[in-house]
Scaffold this motif. Structure first.
Motif, PDB file in Angstrom:
ATOM      1  N   ALA A 379       0.834  -1.204   0.000  1.00  0.00           N
ATOM      2  CA  ALA A 379       0.000   0.000   0.000  1.00  0.00           C
ATOM      3  C   ALA A 379       0.871   1.257   0.000  1.00  0.00           C
ATOM      4  O   ALA A 379       0.580   2.230  -0.713  1.00  0.00           O
ATOM      5  CB  ALA A 379      -0.934  -0.006   1.206  1.00  0.00           C
ATOM      6  N   SER A 380       1.957   1.247   0.774  1.00  0.00           N
ATOM      7  CA  SER A 380       2.863   2.396   0.806  1.00  0.00           C
ATOM      8  C   SER A 380       3.546   2.595  -0.539  1.00  0.00           C
ATOM      9  O   SER A 380       3.664   3.722  -1.036  1.00  0.00           O
ATOM     10  CB  SER A 380       3.920   2.207   1.903  1.00  0.00           C
ATOM     11  OG  SER A 380       3.304   2.030   3.168  1.00  0.00           O
ATOM     12  N   SER A 382       2.375   1.705  -3.387  1.00  0.00           N
ATOM     13  CA  SER A 382       1.362   2.167  -4.329  1.00  0.00           C
ATOM     14  C   SER A 382       1.204   3.683  -4.253  1.00  0.00           C
ATOM     15  O   SER A 382       1.081   4.371  -5.280  1.00  0.00           O
ATOM     16  CB  SER A 382       0.020   1.482  -4.043  1.00  0.00           C
ATOM     17  OG  SER A 382       0.138   0.082  -4.160  1.00  0.00           O
ATOM     18  N   ILE A 383       1.211   4.212  -3.020  1.00  0.00           N
ATOM     19  CA  ILE A 383       1.117   5.670  -2.853  1.00  0.00           C
ATOM     20  C   ILE A 383       2.310   6.364  -3.509  1.00  0.00           C
ATOM     21  O   ILE A 383       2.154   7.344  -4.243  1.00  0.00           O
ATOM     22  CB  ILE A 383       1.058   6.021  -1.351  1.00  0.00           C
ATOM     23  CG1 ILE A 383      -0.230   5.490  -0.727  1.00  0.00           C
ATOM     24  CG2 ILE A 383       1.151   7.531  -1.145  1.00  0.00           C
ATOM     25  CD1 ILE A 383      -1.478   6.123  -1.241  1.00  0.00           C
ATOM     26  N   ILE A 401      -8.595   8.767  -2.925  1.00  0.00           N
ATOM     27  CA  ILE A 401      -8.191   7.375  -3.154  1.00  0.00           C
ATOM     28  C   ILE A 401      -6.837   7.098  -2.520  1.00  0.00           C
ATOM     29  O   ILE A 401      -6.627   6.057  -1.871  1.00  0.00           O
ATOM     30  CB  ILE A 401      -8.157   7.089  -4.672  1.00  0.00           C
ATOM     31  CG1 ILE A 401      -9.577   7.116  -5.251  1.00  0.00           C
ATOM     32  CG2 ILE A 401      -7.498   5.734  -4.946  1.00  0.00           C
ATOM     33  CD1 ILE A 401      -9.615   7.023  -6.760  1.00  0.00           C
ATOM     34  N   GLN A 402      -5.938   8.021  -2.679  1.00  0.00           N
ATOM     35  CA  GLN A 402      -4.611   7.845  -2.077  1.00  0.00           C
ATOM     36  C   GLN A 402      -4.686   7.853  -0.554  1.00  0.00           C
ATOM     37  O   GLN A 402      -3.986   7.092   0.120  1.00  0.00           O
ATOM     38  CB  GLN A 402      -3.680   8.961  -2.566  1.00  0.00           C
ATOM     39  CG  GLN A 402      -3.396   8.893  -4.060  1.00  0.00           C
ATOM     40  CD  GLN A 402      -2.575  10.064  -4.550  1.00  0.00           C
ATOM     41  OE1 GLN A 402      -1.452  10.245  -4.113  1.00  0.00           O
ATOM     42  NE2 GLN A 402      -3.135  10.861  -5.437  1.00  0.00           N
ATOM     43  N   THR A 405      -5.965   4.530   0.619  1.00  0.00           N
ATOM     44  CA  THR A 405      -4.875   3.549   0.537  1.00  0.00           C
ATOM     45  C   THR A 405      -3.892   3.723   1.697  1.00  0.00           C
ATOM     46  O   THR A 405      -3.397   2.736   2.258  1.00  0.00           O
ATOM     47  CB  THR A 405      -4.124   3.712  -0.803  1.00  0.00           C
ATOM     48  OG1 THR A 405      -5.057   3.686  -1.877  1.00  0.00           O
ATOM     49  CG2 THR A 405      -3.121   2.592  -0.995  1.00  0.00           C
ATOM     50  N   LEU A 408      -5.337   2.223   4.786  1.00  0.00           N
ATOM     51  CA  LEU A 408      -5.165   0.770   4.749  1.00  0.00           C
ATOM     52  C   LEU A 408      -3.752   0.385   5.191  1.00  0.00           C
ATOM     53  O   LEU A 408      -3.568  -0.558   5.985  1.00  0.00           O
ATOM     54  CB  LEU A 408      -5.440   0.266   3.331  1.00  0.00           C
ATOM     55  CG  LEU A 408      -5.252  -1.238   3.094  1.00  0.00           C
ATOM     56  CD1 LEU A 408      -6.231  -2.032   3.937  1.00  0.00           C
ATOM     57  CD2 LEU A 408      -5.434  -1.576   1.614  1.00  0.00           C
TER      58      LEU A 408
END
Length: 488
Positions: A379-380, A382-383, A401-402, A405, A408
């Motif tokens: 998740a990190s 992805s950011i 959205i960010q 995430t 999460l």
């Protein structure tokens, strides 16, 4: 054939002896040993010529670099031509000594050949330019005394020594150069390839002391423009705000500085120069109808910028910690292989070096730990990937959205913490720890729930406003109120 081989062997031996002597000479130059130099010259009077052919830097370059003035003086006594030799960078010994600030060596080199002041290296810089870059005031004074015309030599980029001293913030060097130029106002106002004078550079770097000195001790043209059409005052007004701005502005205005703008003539399509007096920046009062959208847009941009920066920092930290946790799980890893016991029999619980201890003793908790840690890590990442991808992430929906995430990742990382904490805690104190952890977890979940619900409400209101539903309801309500008032 044997005679030829003997001759070749003698040549090789002579070459090796010469190399050894050159090496000794280089070592003597590095140490500054005059006695070793005289001993080598006595052994081989031609040693200095051989060294020039073998080394990129002559012994005089080495002495100038390390500040061995006595050694340098002895070298020039034995062979004055060394003062004019250049190394692979095109630098003479005077270049090296001037850059390092060794005044005594500079004086000795100038006695041998004063014209070396005007010689440029491969970068198009003279010894005086290097002294200005490094702020070597004493060296500059000596160079100017011997060859005053050296101050008017330009670099390959069209910069004077004045430009170099201002660019590198050496006030002492600037004073020496300005004083040496005397009444040569034309050169003081010289502009480089970008059209910038030394005053432009000093204002751009907010060098207040230099600005005061230039305006007081030289006839600076304060309204001269650079290649972009900016005067010194224009540069100040277009730069980032600083505590020194007001004082710099006052100095420029006292010297007669003005703002220079270009006005395009619509009638004849000709460019007309217009000099505008410096004005105080007045707050712009927009029309009532235009004020709200401008303010909202500015706030929106600032909000997104702050969120993006915060998300990048937090995501980078979480990814780093999650990666480290995967390499060093709770309990560590086995440091050796264990497949047989001390008697040579197969071990009951064998293991291999580098594998997790926790995975052997408590596989379920290890699986939970790694799953949660992997979720937090991915998740990190992805950011970070979204933020650096260059995609148009400037809208609120993408930012939400960010943020989801990131929630999460933080939630998974929090769960990872509790799993690791329970694993490394002895059983006799787990009861108390369990109660404390449960209360902390409940508080955390309540906070996450409140933040989540708050953002859901914000998103819902935003959608309603976007599609005009709220505005219609507001109009209906206002009409209803008006009707009730009319009925009364």
């Amino acid at each position: 054939m044997r005679l030829v081989s003997l001759l070749d062997e003698e040549k090789e031996e002579e070459k090796s002896i010469e190399k050894a002597k050159v090496k000794r000479l280089n070592e003597a130059a590095m140490k500054g040993s005059v006695a070793s130099l005289l001993e080598l010259i006595q052994e081989d009077p031609d040693i200095l010529n051989k060294a020039n052919l073998s080394l990129s830097d002559t012994p005089l370059h080495v002495a100038a670099l390390l500040g061995h003035s006595a050694f340098a003086k002895q070298l020039m006594t034995q062979k004055p031509e060394l003062a004019t030799d250049s190394n692979s960078q095109g630098s003479s010994p005077l270049h090296v000594a001037a850059a390092k600030g060794y005044v005594e060596i500079v004086k000795e080199l100038l006695l041998v050949n004063p014209d070396m002041c005007l010689v440029k290296d491969r970068d198009g810089r003279t010894p005086l330019h290097l002294a200005a870059i490094k702020g070597r005031v004493e060296v500059l004074t000596e160079l100017v005394r011997v060859r005053p015309e050296a101050t008017r030599v330009l670099t390959g980029g069209g910069e004077s020594a004045l430009h170099l001293s201002v660019k590198n913030n050496h006030f002492g060097a600037l004073k020496v150069l300005v004083e040496s130029l005397g009444k040569d106002d034309q050169f003081v106002n010289w502009r480089d390839s970008e059209g910038s004078s030394v005053l432009h550079l000093a204002v751009a770097k907010k060098q207040l002391e230099m600005i005061k000195y230039l305006l007081t001790n030289s006839k600076m043209e304060v309204n001269v423009r650079n290649a972009n059409g900016f005067t010194a005052l224009d540069l100040l007004l277009h730069s980032q705000r600083d505590l020194r701005d007001m004082e710099i502005k006052e100095c420029l205005q006292k010297a007669g500085a003005s703002r220079m703008t270009k006005v395009q003539s619509i009638a004849n399509n000709q460019e007309i120069e217009e000099v505008l007096p410096p004005i105080q920046a007045q707050p712009l009062i927009p029309k009532e109808t235009d004020s709200k959208p401008v303010v909202e847009k500015h706030k929106h941009t600032d909000w997104l910028g702050r969120k993006r920066s915060a998300l990048m920092v937090v995501a980078s930290l979480l990814a780093t910690v999650a990666f480290q946790a995967s390499l060093s799980p709770p309990g560590g890893v086995w440091s050796d292989d264990y497949s047989v016991d001390s008697d040579g029999n197969p071990a009951e619980n064998p293991h291999k070096a580098g594998l997790s201890v926790m995975a052997y003793h408590d596989p379920r908790k290890y699986e939970a730990f790694m799953i949660l840690n992997t979720i937090a890590f991915l998740a990190s990442l992805s950011i970070i990937l979204l933020l650096i991808s260059g995609l148009p992430m400037k809208r609120r929906r993408f930012m939400w959205i960010q943020m989801v995430t990131m929630w999460l990742a933080i939630s998974a990382f929090t769960s990872t913490y509790f799993v690791a904490l329970m694993q490394i805690t002895p059983r006799q104190v787990r009861t108390t720890l369990f109660h404390v952890s449960r209360i902390s977890l409940m508080i955390w979940l309540v906070m996450m729930g409140l933040v989540f619900v708050g953002n859901i409400i914000r998103m819902t209101l935003w959608l309603l406003r976007k599609y005009g539903y709220i505005k219609e309801k507001e109009k209906e309500f206002s009409l209803y109120v008006e009707e009730e008032e009319n009925d009364e």
